[in-house]
Enzyme design. Structure first.
Site, short mmCIF file in Angstrom:
data_model
loop_
_atom_site.label_atom_id
_atom_site.label_comp_id
_atom_site.label_asym_id
_atom_site.label_seq_id
_atom_site.Cartn_x
_atom_site.Cartn_y
_atom_site.Cartn_z
N ASP A 77 45.38 47.82 43.04
CA ASP A 77 46.68 48.42 42.73
C ASP A 77 46.89 48.61 41.23
O ASP A 77 47.54 49.55 40.80
CB ASP A 77 47.79 47.53 43.31
CG ASP A 77 47.75 47.52 44.84
OD1 ASP A 77 48.44 46.70 45.44
OD2 ASP A 77 46.99 48.33 45.42
N ASP B 156 53.53 45.86 40.41
CA ASP B 156 52.27 46.36 41.00
C ASP B 156 51.06 45.61 40.46
O ASP B 156 49.98 46.17 40.29
CB ASP B 156 52.08 47.86 40.75
CG ASP B 156 53.16 48.70 41.40
OD1 ASP B 156 53.09 49.93 41.33
OD2 ASP B 156 54.10 48.11 41.98
N GLY C 155 39.80 46.37 44.97
CA GLY C 155 40.57 45.42 44.15
C GLY C 155 40.75 44.09 44.86
O GLY C 155 39.93 43.75 45.74
N SER C 156 41.83 43.41 44.52
CA SER C 156 42.05 42.07 45.07
C SER C 156 43.09 42.08 46.18
O SER C 156 42.97 41.35 47.15
CB SER C 156 42.50 41.12 43.96
OG SER C 156 41.52 41.08 42.94
N ASN D 58 36.84 51.17 38.15
CA ASN D 58 37.08 49.93 37.42
C ASN D 58 36.00 48.92 37.81
O ASN D 58 36.03 48.38 38.91
CB ASN D 58 38.47 49.37 37.77
CG ASN D 58 38.72 48.04 37.07
OD1 ASN D 58 37.89 47.55 36.31
ND2 ASN D 58 39.87 47.44 37.33
N PRO D 59 35.05 48.65 36.93
CA PRO D 59 33.96 47.73 37.29
C PRO D 59 34.41 46.27 37.27
O PRO D 59 33.68 45.37 37.69
CB PRO D 59 32.92 47.98 36.19
CG PRO D 59 33.73 48.42 35.01
CD PRO D 59 34.92 49.14 35.55
C1 LIG Z 1 51.09 29.92 54.07
C2 LIG Z 1 50.69 31.34 54.22
C3 LIG Z 1 51.51 32.23 53.32
C4 LIG Z 1 51.00 33.65 53.35
C5 LIG Z 1 51.92 34.54 52.56
C6 LIG Z 1 51.31 35.91 52.45
C7 LIG Z 1 52.21 36.84 51.68
C8 LIG Z 1 51.43 38.00 51.19
C9 LIG Z 1 52.34 38.98 50.56
C10 LIG Z 1 51.54 40.07 49.93
C11 LIG Z 1 52.38 40.86 48.97
C12 LIG Z 1 51.56 41.91 48.36
C13 LIG Z 1 52.32 42.66 47.30
C14 LIG Z 1 51.28 43.42 46.52
C15 LIG Z 1 51.25 43.45 45.20
C16 LIG Z 1 50.10 44.12 44.50
O1 LIG Z 1 50.49 45.36 43.99
C17 LIG Z 1 49.59 43.19 43.39
C18 LIG Z 1 48.43 43.81 42.64
O2 LIG Z 1 47.44 44.17 43.54
P1 LIG Z 1 45.89 44.18 43.03
O3 LIG Z 1 45.87 44.83 41.68
O4 LIG Z 1 45.16 44.97 44.10
O5 LIG Z 1 45.46 42.76 42.98
N1 LIG Z 1 49.17 41.94 44.01
C19 LIG Z 1 49.79 40.82 43.69
O6 LIG Z 1 50.73 40.77 42.93
C20 LIG Z 1 49.30 39.58 44.41
C21 LIG Z 1 50.46 38.97 45.17
C22 LIG Z 1 50.08 37.61 45.71
C23 LIG Z 1 49.50 37.71 47.09
C24 LIG Z 1 49.41 36.34 47.71
N1 LIG Z 2 36.67 48.24 32.35
C1 LIG Z 2 37.76 47.43 32.37
N2 LIG Z 2 37.74 46.25 31.73
C2 LIG Z 2 38.81 45.43 31.78
N3 LIG Z 2 39.96 45.70 32.45
C3 LIG Z 2 40.01 46.88 33.10
C4 LIG Z 2 38.94 47.79 33.10
N4 LIG Z 2 39.29 48.89 33.84
C5 LIG Z 2 40.56 48.65 34.29
N5 LIG Z 2 40.98 47.45 33.85
C6 LIG Z 2 42.26 46.77 34.16
O1 LIG Z 2 42.00 45.81 35.19
C7 LIG Z 2 43.24 45.48 35.81
C8 LIG Z 2 43.06 45.14 37.26
O2 LIG Z 2 42.51 46.26 37.90
P1 LIG Z 2 42.51 46.31 39.52
O3 LIG Z 2 41.59 47.39 39.89
O4 LIG Z 2 43.91 46.33 40.02
O5 LIG Z 2 41.82 44.93 39.93
P2 LIG Z 2 42.52 43.72 40.74
O6 LIG Z 2 42.94 44.27 42.09
O7 LIG Z 2 41.44 42.69 40.84
O8 LIG Z 2 43.70 43.28 39.92
C9 LIG Z 2 44.13 46.69 35.59
O9 LIG Z 2 45.25 46.23 34.83
C10 LIG Z 2 43.31 47.65 34.76
O10 LIG Z 2 44.12 48.24 33.74
#
Ligand SMILES: CCCCCCCCCCCCC/C=C/[C@@H](O)[C@H](COP(=O)(O)O)NC(=O)CCCCC
Ligand SMILES: Nc1ncnc2c1ncn2[C@@H]1O[C@H](COP(=O)(O)OP(=O)(O)O)[C@@H](O)[C@H]1O
Ligand SMILES: [Ca+2]
Length: 507
Positions: free
Chosen positions: A160, A463, A202-203, A101-102
């Protein structure tokens, strides 16, 4: 395998399980190397190099190597042959389908893969078909068309959300090929046995962090190369008789749902978007009324507030899965779902979170539920009731330190095997109460974040993807997918590997 570093340089011994050998290669000796130390006396030394996993601190893995020299060419070739045959006998992948995923995280997925992962796959003689996605759901849709049996695994490079796409593609393909209708909440879903590898780019990357112990591309690549296998519970999410999504990390309503909804519009910020939207959501302090009903997971042997975290070879996961299988054998699925009692809780909530794993991540190293298990057939349902901003902040901060985040009067946690949720809004709508004022009042609150009040309804964060409905039915499927991981290993004092099946036994 017992290895002595090159005698000239280092007398240290170290033990490497043969399962953690990455590759074995004959070593071409250049003139300089030939003239090192006592090998000078050798007419024509022969050598082979073993590449292996070296374990560093905090679950970080690196590729290291050691070269063995000997004068007997035949003996050298015997060693090389024996080690290669050993590697062939293990469940190491040889052919992988890779989706990059770019667009996710800091938009470095492609460079992370090319610079850190591809060279290791090449060293391990793994051939890959690489797809750089061009739009959302590209990977998921592609998995319905490819010849999936050609591959030993599928790798997703992203966060995720990208894992979720690949998981939905593989599970959906499996149900389609098996003639199973995913819209039926009680359908006997067919397990997906092809392993999924995650290269974190990812993030949040909480699925990777919670199953490997660190969010590091090289470490994850090495877990894929050695052919690890970690089963994972998956929750199916339905609205009435319509399939919505599968979830393996967080199903969050309220706080985490609002963060996700607000942050989607700020993807250009990268991972920082969650910090910005997190602060904004915290300040808005919205709470939501609704009704949760759930079935406790009686088959499990652990509880969310014990200190037994899920670790490699987890006893709680193994024992819980055995007891669940025994229950199905004795009572069958129908009895299990219809007969067992449902507990019902109505209230006002800041957050409703259901997690299939700890959800540990760099932001919160112990996660939302530190004692949640990857493969015990249950989810931890965390209910955070309406409280003051100060108390909610204390609760959040406990996710970043060693204090018990469940030790608050306004926080309850239950280990469940299924649950349902309806918001008060949908309950009111069903009783045909339409209150224009409530909707207008809700809009006023949205425009004035300082207001502390309840808004009609939040969004489910599944997720990292949003769900289209607030009224959901959730069921946990035990060990439904498999990852190229081994769970989080116990921190051993000496990170040096241990000998499982030593090459010495080959001597
Ligand atoms: C004052 C300090 C407070 C600090 C609180 C920290 C709490 C962190 C909890 C993290 C929960 C993570 C649950 C993960 C969910 C991920 O699946 C989802 C998508 O991930 P990705 O695609 O890699 O971005 N992430 C989120 O929904 C972000 C949750 C918000 C995190 C702050
Ligand atoms: N080439 C693309 N352009 C736009 N969105 C995309 C692409 N490939 C994947 N995605 C979408 O990007 C979203 C976030 O992907 P992810 O890898 O979890 O990044 P992040 O952790 O920043 O949310 C997913 O919902 C996925 O379906
Ligand atoms: Ca679980």
């Amino acid at each position: 395998m017992r290895m002595r570093q090159n005698p000239q340089f280092d007398r240290k011994n170290c033990f490497v399980p043969t399962s953690e050998i990455i590759a074995v290669e004959e070593t071409e000796l250049n003139k300089k190397q030939r003239n090192i130390g006592k090998w000078q006396k050798m007419a024509k030394p022969h050598a082979f190099t073993v590449y292996y996993v070296k374990k560093a601190r905090n679950h970080r893995w690196r590729c290291s190597d050691v070269t063995f020299w000997c004068v007997d060419e035949h003996l050298c070739n015997q060693w090389i042959q024996a080690l290669k045959e050993l590697l062939e006998m293990q469940s190491k992948p040889k052919q992988l389908l890779v989706y990059i995923n770019p667009y996710g995280g800091k938009r470095q997925g492609k460079s992370i893969y090319e610079q850190k992962v591809a060279p290791l796959f090449s060293l391990a003689s793994i051939s890959t078909d690489v797809v750089i996605t061009e739009h959302a759901n590209h990977a998921k849709d592609n998995l319905f068309e490819v010849n999936i049996n050609k591959y030993d695994g599928v790798v997703c490079v992203g966060g995720d959300g990208m894992f979720s796409e690949v998981m939905h593609g593989l599970i959906g393909r499996m149900q389609k090929d098996s003639g199973i209708d995913q819209n039926n909440p009680k359908a006997p879903l067919v397990q997906c046995n092809i392993r999924i590898g995650i290269i974190p780019a990812g993030s949040t990357d909480c699925i990777c962090y919670s199953t490997v112990g660190i969010s590091d591309p090289v470490t994850s690549a090495l877990h894929i190369i050695v052919g690890d296998c970690q089963p994972l519970d998956v929750s199916s999410v339905h609205h009435n008789n319509t399939f919505l999504k599968y979830s393996v990390s967080l199903l969050g309503y309220g706080f985490y749902g609002d963060i996700l909804k607000d942050s989607e519009k700020k993807r250009w910020m990268g991972p920082m978007r969650y910090d910005y939207s997190g602060l904004k959501t915290f300040l808005s302090h919205h709470y939501y009324e609704g009704t949760i009903s759930f079935q406790p997971a009686k088959h499990t042997v652990g509880s969310p507030q014990d200190k037994d975290s899920c670790r490699t070879g987890c006893y709680i996961c193994k024992k819980s899965e055995q007891q669940l299988s025994q229950q199905y054998k004795e009572c069958g699925l129908k009895h299990e779902e219809d007969e067992e009692e449902w507990k019902v809780i109505k209230g006002k909530f800041l957050a409703i979170n259901a997690v299939n794993m700890s959800c540990a991540c760099p932001r919160s190293p112990k996660g939302l539920s530190p004692a949640a298990h990857l493969a015990d057939g249950s989810a931890d349902l965390i209910l955070v009731r309406k409280c003051s901003r100060f108390d909610f902040l204390r609760y959040l901060v406990r996710h970043t330190n060693q204090d018990d985040q469940f030790d608050f009067s306004f926080v309850d946690v239950y280990r469940v095997k299924s649950f349902q949720f309806t918001s008060k809004l949908s309950e009111d709508n069903e009783s045909n109460v339409t209150d224009i004022g409530k909707k207008r009042f809700g809009q006023f609150c949205r425009d004035h974040p300082a207001c502390c009040c309840n808004i009609a309804s939040s969004t489910w964060n599944c997720d990292g993807e949003t769900l289209d409905s607030s009224a959901i039915q959730v069921r946990v499927h035990c060990q439904f997918v498999k990852l190229f991981a081994r769970g989080i290993e116990e921190n051993s004092k000496d990170e040096a590997a241990y000998s499982q099946s030593s090459i010495e036994q080959l001597l």
